[in-house]
Design a protein around this motif. Structure first.
Motif, PDB file in Angstrom:
ATOM      1  N   GLY A  16       0.818  -1.204   0.000  1.00 32.03           N
ATOM      2  CA  GLY A  16       0.000   0.000   0.000  1.00 32.03           C
ATOM      3  C   GLY A  16       0.853   1.255   0.000  1.00 32.03           C
ATOM      4  N   SER A  20       1.357   3.419   4.900  1.00 34.86           N
ATOM      5  CA  SER A  20       0.943   2.030   5.097  1.00 34.86           C
ATOM      6  C   SER A  20       2.047   1.079   4.698  1.00 34.86           C
ATOM      7  CB  SER A  20      -0.308   1.750   4.243  1.00 34.86           C
ATOM      8  OG  SER A  20      -0.574   0.385   4.226  1.00 34.86           O
ATOM      9  N   LYS A  21       2.126  -0.030   5.373  1.00 35.45           N
ATOM     10  CA  LYS A  21       3.060  -1.095   5.002  1.00 35.45           C
ATOM     11  C   LYS A  21       2.276  -2.349   4.614  1.00 35.45           C
ATOM     12  CE  LYS A  21       6.854   1.033   6.339  1.00 35.45           C
ATOM     13  NZ  LYS A  21       7.503   1.840   5.389  1.00 35.45           N
ATOM     14  N   ASP A  22       0.963  -2.193   4.441  1.00 34.21           N
ATOM     15  CA  ASP A  22       0.105  -3.329   4.153  1.00 34.21           C
ATOM     16  C   ASP A  22       0.427  -3.921   2.786  1.00 34.21           C
ATOM     17  OD1 ASP A  22      -0.997  -2.491   6.484  1.00 34.21           O
ATOM     18  OD2 ASP A  22      -2.847  -1.742   5.603  1.00 34.21           O
ATOM     19  N   LYS A  39      -2.312  -6.927   6.924  1.00 32.94           N
ATOM     20  CA  LYS A  39      -2.115  -5.667   7.650  1.00 32.94           C
ATOM     21  C   LYS A  39      -0.769  -5.748   8.367  1.00 32.94           C
ATOM     22  CE  LYS A  39      -4.215  -1.925   9.378  1.00 32.94           C
ATOM     23  NZ  LYS A  39      -4.178  -0.803   8.505  1.00 32.94           N
ATOM     24  N   SER A  41       1.590  -3.655  10.833  1.00 32.59           N
ATOM     25  CA  SER A  41       1.603  -2.474  11.681  1.00 32.59           C
ATOM     26  C   SER A  41       2.265  -2.800  13.009  1.00 32.59           C
ATOM     27  CB  SER A  41       0.169  -1.999  11.940  1.00 32.59           C
ATOM     28  OG  SER A  41       0.170  -0.904  12.821  1.00 32.59           O
ATOM     29  N   TYR A  46      -3.475  -3.541  15.997  1.00 30.82           N
ATOM     30  CA  TYR A  46      -3.450  -4.303  14.746  1.00 30.82           C
ATOM     31  C   TYR A  46      -2.594  -5.570  14.824  1.00 30.82           C
ATOM     32  CZ  TYR A  46      -5.542  -0.185  12.621  1.00 30.82           C
ATOM     33  OH  TYR A  46      -6.375   0.852  12.310  1.00 30.82           O
TER      34      TYR A  46
END
Length: 168
Positions: A16, A20-22, A39, A41, A46
């Motif tokens: 992402g 974001s690191k998704d 996800k 985080s 999360y």
């Protein structure tokens, strides 16, 4: 005809946009569209979040606006695939498409596209014509009329013939 297709028709994975690191994956098979996400985080709320997955058959996917809104599908396609698709368009449609974004403008003007178009238009391409196209560009070659093309080929032969004679 569907049996000739591989099971996986399209797959893309990515991360992402910042911050974001998704991670995500979009997988299109012969029978369904699968969207998976992970996800990533450091935030405590999360940490226990499990990866997600949404599966839809093609018909349901086409009606699911929430799933479709996650992607700009054309932007996700590779340049080579887009060039292949664009090469089947009419010249007017290529001109219109080139006006839609910087990426499509670049693709619609690329030598790779025009080489495909020239090869599909003409039965044979002589080595002299290929060399001329590499010097002047495939798009320029495509839009050059036959008389001008013959003149340019003659000039090129004379130029390179003179250079060869001068070499010891």
């Amino acid at each position: 005809m569907a049996s000739w297709l591989p099971e996986t028709l399209f797959e893309t994975v990515g991360q992402g946009p910042a911050p974001s690191k998704d991670y995500y994956q979009l997988l299109v098979t012969r029978s369904q569209v699968i969207f998976r996400w992970w996800k990533i985080s450091l935030r405590s709320e999360y940490r226990s979040t499990k990866p997600g997955e949404a599966k839809e058959i093609h018909e349901d996917f086409l009606e699911n606006l929430h799933l479709q809104s996650k992607f700009d599908f054309l932007e996700r396609l590779s340049d080579n695939l887009l060039l292949n698709i664009i090469s089947y368009l009419d010249l007017e449609d290529i001109a219109r498409l080139s006006q839609t974004s910087h990426r499509f403008a670049k693709l619609c003007m690329s030598d790779k596209l025009w080489e495909q178009i020239v090869q599909s238009t003409y039965d044979t391409i002589t080595p002299d014509v290929r060399a001329l196209a590499e010097d002047t560009g495939w798009r320029q070659l495509f839009f050059t009329n036959k008389l001008q093309l013959q003149r340019q080929l003659r000039k090129r032969k004379q130029k390179y013939g003179n250079l060869r004679e001068k070499q010891p």
